[in-house]
Design a protein around this motif. Structure first.
Motif, PDB file in Angstrom:
ATOM      1  N   LEU A 186      84.281 -43.908 -51.151  1.00 32.17           N
ATOM      2  CA  LEU A 186      83.927 -42.646 -50.490  1.00 32.17           C
ATOM      3  C   LEU A 186      84.209 -41.468 -51.413  1.00 32.17           C
ATOM      4  O   LEU A 186      83.442 -40.500 -51.463  1.00 32.17           O
ATOM      5  CB  LEU A 186      84.700 -42.497 -49.182  1.00 32.17           C
ATOM      6  N   ASP A 190      81.250 -38.758 -52.558  1.00 27.85           N
ATOM      7  CA  ASP A 190      81.309 -37.302 -52.482  1.00 27.85           C
ATOM      8  C   ASP A 190      81.205 -36.672 -53.860  1.00 27.85           C
ATOM      9  O   ASP A 190      80.571 -35.627 -54.034  1.00 27.85           O
ATOM     10  CB  ASP A 190      82.595 -36.857 -51.786  1.00 27.85           C
ATOM     11  N   LEU A 222      86.926 -33.624 -48.356  1.00 30.53           N
ATOM     12  CA  LEU A 222      87.306 -35.004 -48.103  1.00 30.53           C
ATOM     13  C   LEU A 222      88.772 -35.113 -47.716  1.00 30.53           C
ATOM     14  O   LEU A 222      89.147 -35.935 -46.869  1.00 30.53           O
ATOM     15  CB  LEU A 222      87.021 -35.848 -49.352  1.00 30.53           C
ATOM     16  N   GLU A 225      89.790 -35.357 -44.150  1.00 29.15           N
ATOM     17  CA  GLU A 225      89.529 -36.612 -43.446  1.00 29.15           C
ATOM     18  C   GLU A 225      90.553 -37.706 -43.755  1.00 29.15           C
ATOM     19  O   GLU A 225      90.562 -38.750 -43.094  1.00 29.15           O
ATOM     20  CB  GLU A 225      88.132 -37.121 -43.828  1.00 29.15           C
ATOM     21  N   LEU A 229      91.398 -41.698 -42.434  1.00 31.43           N
ATOM     22  CA  LEU A 229      90.905 -42.761 -43.309  1.00 31.43           C
ATOM     23  C   LEU A 229      92.008 -43.654 -43.843  1.00 31.43           C
ATOM     24  O   LEU A 229      91.760 -44.794 -44.236  1.00 31.43           O
ATOM     25  CB  LEU A 229      90.137 -42.146 -44.481  1.00 31.43           C
ATOM     26  N   ALA A 246      82.654 -41.694 -41.352  1.00 26.10           N
ATOM     27  CA  ALA A 246      82.549 -40.792 -42.500  1.00 26.10           C
ATOM     28  C   ALA A 246      81.273 -41.052 -43.277  1.00 26.10           C
ATOM     29  O   ALA A 246      80.585 -40.108 -43.719  1.00 26.10           O
ATOM     30  CB  ALA A 246      83.773 -40.957 -43.401  1.00 26.10           C
ATOM     31  N   ARG A 249      78.374 -39.649 -41.224  1.00 28.96           N
ATOM     32  CA  ARG A 249      78.294 -38.177 -41.282  1.00 28.96           C
ATOM     33  C   ARG A 249      77.606 -37.713 -42.567  1.00 28.96           C
ATOM     34  O   ARG A 249      76.978 -36.656 -42.596  1.00 28.96           O
ATOM     35  CB  ARG A 249      79.692 -37.565 -41.203  1.00 28.96           C
ATOM     36  N   ARG A 250      77.754 -38.512 -43.610  1.00 28.24           N
ATOM     37  CA  ARG A 250      77.157 -38.153 -44.897  1.00 28.24           C
ATOM     38  C   ARG A 250      75.706 -38.624 -45.010  1.00 28.24           C
ATOM     39  O   ARG A 250      75.074 -38.426 -46.048  1.00 28.24           O
ATOM     40  CB  ARG A 250      78.002 -38.738 -46.024  1.00 28.24           C
TER      41      ARG A 250
END
Length: 272
Positions: A186, A190, A222, A225, A229, A246, A249-250
């Motif tokens: 993740l 990002d 990030l 979150e 996570l 997550a 959402r992306r």
């Protein structure tokens, strides 16, 4: 062994002065040729703070490398040592008695041509040593990211494998897969999308060896979150659900088959 003092006494000025003292000790040792400061005591001194380490290379004359690795009297001459151990074939990690931490390697000049390292700053250099050695012949590993398809696929597979291990009772391995490996993906996603890069300053460069370094300044969105996570050893199923959310959402493209399997594993009664 000297008692450790309060860490509040450590300042950037003290760290730089200590680096100069180490350089002086090397110069006085007779067979050293230079001290190359790296990282926050090299070319990135804007990052230097009270919690920085002293990262450096000691460059020594041919035939003398073993002496500087096996006997740290030259380092102790700059300040008494509280603890140290040899962590690589070329160097040590060492804690000085006042809490200053050093991580260093010892090389002969000819070895630097075969070593990838970040450009550094000479703290002291004998005239016999080529100043260009502050910059590597071999490039550092690039920070180039994988493509999004790979990142998302790896994240989903880490969630699936981790939850399988959770159901088997392998909770530590499960936590590392879901809250560690999948989270790494993740972070990459990002970064690939340049999310939060407008907030990234020169004081928060990416580390090609460890992308989580300075994440708080480079990817603050990030960071908000992270509590969901990575909630801890006993909460891996919840972390997996947070990771799926997550990714969604992306707008990541999640294969419905493996997504369904991850959801089933994360919500299975055995996860409670």
């Amino acid at each position: 062994m000297t008692e450790l003092n309060e860490r509040s006494t450590i300042t950037p000025a003290l760290l730089l002065a200590r680096l100069e003292a180490i350089a002086g000790a090397l110069r006085d040792s007779g067979t050293a040729l230079g001290l190359l400061g790296l990282g926050s005591v090299g070319l990135e001194r804007g990052r230097l703070d009270a919690y920085s380490d002293l990262d450096f290379f000691a460059i020594v004359a041919p035939g003398h490398k073993a002496r500087y690795i096996e006997r740290l009297d030259w380092l102790a001459a700059a300040h008494p040592l509280a603890w140290h151990f040899q962590n690589t074939a070329d160097g040590h990690k060492a804690l000085m008695a006042d809490g200053v931490f050093c991580e260093f390697a010892v090389f002969e000049a000819h070895e630097l041509a075969q070593i990838p390292y970040a450009s550094g700053q000479w703290v002291w250099r004998s005239e016999a040593l080529d100043p260009a050695l502050a910059h590597p012949s071999l490039p550092m590993p690039t920070a180039r990211l994988p493509d999004e398809r790979w990142i998302v696929g790896e994240a989903l597979s880490c969630l699936f494998v981790g939850l399988q291990r959770w159901q088997r009772g392998e909770k530590l391995s499960a936590a590392r897969f879901v809250q560690g490996h999948a989270l790494d993906r993740l972070i990459e996603l990002d970064a690939l999308r340049a999310e939060d890069h407008a907030r990234a300053g020169a004081d928060a460069p990416a580390d090609p060896f460890n992308r989580e370094r300075r994440l708080e300044r480079r990817q603050p969105g990030l960071v908000q979150e992270l509590p969901a996570l990575m909630p801890g050893y006993a909460a891996t199923p919840a972390a997996a659900l947070a990771m799926l959310a997550a990714l969604e959402r992306r707008g990541a493209r999640l294969d419905p088959h493996i997504r369904a399997q991850v959801l089933a594993l994360a919500t299975h009664r055995g996860c409670a």
